[in-house]
Design a protein around this motif. Sequence first.
Motif, PDB file in Angstrom:
ATOM      1  N   PRO A 174      -2.813   0.780   4.448  1.00 49.58           N
ATOM      2  CA  PRO A 174      -3.765   1.900   4.548  1.00 49.58           C
ATOM      3  C   PRO A 174      -5.132   1.494   3.986  1.00 49.58           C
ATOM      4  CG  PRO A 174      -1.668   2.614   3.613  1.00 49.58           C
ATOM      5  CD  PRO A 174      -1.624   1.121   3.664  1.00 49.58           C
ATOM      6  N   HIS A 175      -6.189   1.878   4.682  1.00 51.02           N
ATOM      7  CA  HIS A 175      -7.517   1.437   4.241  1.00 51.02           C
ATOM      8  C   HIS A 175      -8.554   2.541   4.437  1.00 51.02           C
ATOM      9  CE1 HIS A 175      -6.519  -0.014   8.328  1.00 51.02           C
ATOM     10  NE2 HIS A 175      -7.688   0.484   8.644  1.00 51.02           N
ATOM     11  N   VAL A 176      -8.580   3.479   3.476  1.00 52.08           N
ATOM     12  CA  VAL A 176      -9.580   4.547   3.551  1.00 52.08           C
ATOM     13  C   VAL A 176     -10.976   3.948   3.437  1.00 52.08           C
ATOM     14  CG1 VAL A 176      -8.144   6.451   2.731  1.00 52.08           C
ATOM     15  CG2 VAL A 176      -9.295   5.000   1.073  1.00 52.08           C
ATOM     16  N   GLU A 177     -11.957   4.681   3.982  1.00 50.80           N
ATOM     17  CA  GLU A 177     -13.309   4.105   4.039  1.00 50.80           C
ATOM     18  C   GLU A 177     -14.126   4.341   2.776  1.00 50.80           C
ATOM     19  OE1 GLU A 177     -14.369   3.855   8.722  1.00 50.80           O
ATOM     20  OE2 GLU A 177     -15.145   5.567   7.627  1.00 50.80           O
ATOM     21  N   VAL A 178     -13.894   5.477   2.105  1.00 52.74           N
ATOM     22  CA  VAL A 178     -14.775   5.805   0.975  1.00 52.74           C
ATOM     23  C   VAL A 178     -14.009   5.905  -0.350  1.00 52.74           C
ATOM     24  CG1 VAL A 178     -16.371   7.526   0.037  1.00 52.74           C
ATOM     25  CG2 VAL A 178     -16.466   6.940   2.450  1.00 52.74           C
ATOM     26  N   LEU A 179     -12.921   6.651  -0.365  1.00 51.59           N
ATOM     27  CA  LEU A 179     -12.240   6.900  -1.639  1.00 51.59           C
ATOM     28  C   LEU A 179     -11.181   5.843  -1.941  1.00 51.59           C
ATOM     29  CD1 LEU A 179     -11.884  10.780  -1.362  1.00 51.59           C
ATOM     30  CD2 LEU A 179     -13.613   9.482  -2.599  1.00 51.59           C
ATOM     31  N   ALA A 180     -11.519   4.599  -1.655  1.00 48.43           N
ATOM     32  CA  ALA A 180     -10.543   3.526  -1.861  1.00 48.43           C
ATOM     33  C   ALA A 180     -10.252   3.363  -3.351  1.00 48.43           C
ATOM     34  CB  ALA A 180     -11.082   2.233  -1.291  1.00 48.43           C
ATOM     35  N   GLU A 181      -8.985   3.277  -3.669  1.00 44.66           N
ATOM     36  CA  GLU A 181      -8.594   3.051  -5.054  1.00 44.66           C
ATOM     37  C   GLU A 181      -8.258   1.588  -5.218  1.00 44.66           C
ATOM     38  OE1 GLU A 181      -5.405   5.802  -5.313  1.00 44.66           O
ATOM     39  OE2 GLU A 181      -6.780   7.480  -5.051  1.00 44.66           O
ATOM     40  N   ASP A 182      -8.429   1.094  -6.423  1.00 42.61           N
ATOM     41  CA  ASP A 182      -8.113  -0.307  -6.717  1.00 42.61           C
ATOM     42  C   ASP A 182      -6.762  -0.314  -7.432  1.00 42.61           C
ATOM     43  OD1 ASP A 182      -7.775  -2.745  -7.857  1.00 42.61           O
ATOM     44  OD2 ASP A 182      -9.789  -2.880  -8.723  1.00 42.61           O
ATOM     45  N   PRO A 183      -5.698  -0.726  -6.736  1.00 44.85           N
ATOM     46  CA  PRO A 183      -4.354  -0.631  -7.325  1.00 44.85           C
ATOM     47  C   PRO A 183      -4.251  -1.352  -8.666  1.00 44.85           C
ATOM     48  CG  PRO A 183      -4.263  -1.480  -5.066  1.00 44.85           C
ATOM     49  CD  PRO A 183      -5.710  -1.376  -5.435  1.00 44.85           C
ATOM     50  N   GLN A 184      -5.000  -2.450  -8.824  1.00 46.41           N
ATOM     51  CA  GLN A 184      -4.970  -3.192 -10.089  1.00 46.41           C
ATOM     52  C   GLN A 184      -5.493  -2.302 -11.220  1.00 46.41           C
ATOM     53  OE1 GLN A 184      -3.772  -6.211 -10.431  1.00 46.41           O
ATOM     54  NE2 GLN A 184      -3.342  -6.364  -8.245  1.00 46.41           N
TER      55      GLN A 184
END
Length: 235
Positions: free
Chosen positions: A72-82
């Motif tokens: 999954p690759h949202v365009e704006v609200l991307a979270e950084d799993p790390q």
Amino acid sequence: MNVVESIRSRKSIRGYKDDPVPAAVLEELLTIASQAPSSRNFQPWKADVIAGEVLERIKEENVAQLSAGVWPHVEVLAEDPQKEAREPLFRQRQIAVAKQLFGAMRIARGDAWGRQEWMFKGFRFYDAPAVIILSAPDALSGPVMAFNVALFVQSLCLAAMDFQLGTCIAQQGVSYPEVIRRHTGIPESERIIIGISIGYPDPAFAANDVRTEREPLHAFARWHGFGEGSERRPR
Ligand SMILES: Cc1cc2nc3c(=O)[nH]c(=O)nc-3n(C[C@H](O)[C@H](O)[C@H](O)COP(=O)(O)O)c2cc1C
């Protein structure tokens, strides 16, 4: 319903009746939500309202992408799993919600199939009869557009309650922006920010009864210039 009642009683709705939401109601809701404040009155939001066959296609393709292992690759609200993983408090809260939802839906911890089905449902916008996709021109920086659109989203979710409608803000559903673009024609000059699933709540759907928890006031409010002492201490 007054605004305080709406804020207190709003909750995410993840099970809907099949009844369609009339376009006139959605028009009214969008018009109400457009009263939301925005920095410099930019009003950067664009709303694509989707139902019927188009929504069916998007749901199917979202699930096909997920099943094919496309990340999954949202365009704006991307979270950084790390980064998220380093924040145990946020992780804890996320787990608490998941436990409540799985508990309500009687999906056991080891029930891999049940968990996967639930996830698919999220990517299918919880089978809501209508979905609103919010985007904004790329001309604005990400945080500015997201913040402004968020105010629109909250206004819409609260106003929806006056029309007996339930909502769920839907990040999962916009995790494959190319799918949404293909079916809506949202131009590349706009960023897809978030979706809102909307429909009439199914009272028999157990997850709709979940009330998520909130931290008490003293856990998040910091006071300055109020003086010390018991008069402002939470009971
Ligand atoms: C930016 C944002 C994205 C969200 N995306 C999803 C999602 O993809 N799937 C989902 O089930 N809930 C999603 N939610 C709903 C949250 O899980 C929910 O608001 C939170 O757990 C608090 O529960 P409540 O809305 O019932 O008060 C999202 C909420 C926000 C604000």
